[in-house]
Design a protein around this motif. Structure first.
Motif, short mmCIF file in Angstrom:
data_model
loop_
_atom_site.label_atom_id
_atom_site.label_comp_id
_atom_site.label_asym_id
_atom_site.label_seq_id
_atom_site.Cartn_x
_atom_site.Cartn_y
_atom_site.Cartn_z
N GLY A 82 35.23 37.08 5.09
CA GLY A 82 36.04 37.26 6.28
C GLY A 82 37.35 37.94 5.94
N THR A 109 34.05 39.14 10.15
CA THR A 109 33.27 38.57 9.06
C THR A 109 32.10 39.48 8.74
OG1 THR A 109 31.93 37.26 10.59
CG2 THR A 109 33.82 36.17 9.59
N ASP A 130 31.76 31.08 11.41
CA ASP A 130 30.48 31.78 11.37
C ASP A 130 29.48 31.08 10.46
OD1 ASP A 130 31.45 33.56 13.20
OD2 ASP A 130 31.38 35.31 11.88
N ALA A 155 35.49 32.95 8.94
CA ALA A 155 34.33 32.85 8.05
C ALA A 155 33.70 31.46 8.15
CB ALA A 155 34.73 33.16 6.61
#
Length: 112
Positions: A42, A27, A61, A58
């Protein structure tokens, strides 16, 4: 070849394969937008799920980014795409190459 040498070679191969597969999904850093939302991108290789794998890393995160602020992530928009990657090279038998499909996603999210 001894049993110990065979075991060591197998363990080395497994560790190398695990490291290679682990690095197939990445990412970007989270970027703040003017409107109070954030962007994160990502990418994931086909073996890591392609577009679905990119979405997964993604989103995780984004969740972590907001959790570090004591908030939850709310996805505002998701832009997904497949990416074809080709390679060409020469080997002992002449030319060769291949094409692999990986996935990419850009998430626009808000922390609340």
């Amino acid at each position: 070849m001894t049993m110990k040498a065979t075991t060591n070679r197998l363990l080395t191969s497994l560790v190398a394969a695990n490291m290679a597969l682990g690095g197939c999904a990445v990412t970007s850093q989270v970027q703040e937008r003017v409107d109070g939302t954030y962007l994160i991108s990502g990418r994931a290789a086909q073996i890591r799920g392609g577009t679905v794998g990119a979405q997964d890393v993604a989103y995780k995160d984004a969740l972590k980014f907001c959790a570090d602020k004591g908030q939850r992530a709310l996805i505002v928009e998701s832009m997904e795409r497949d990416i074809s990657q080709s390679s060409f090279g020469f080997n002992a038998y002449g030319g060769g190459g291949g094409t692999a499909v990986s996935g990419a996603v850009t998430l626009n999210f808000r922390c609340q």
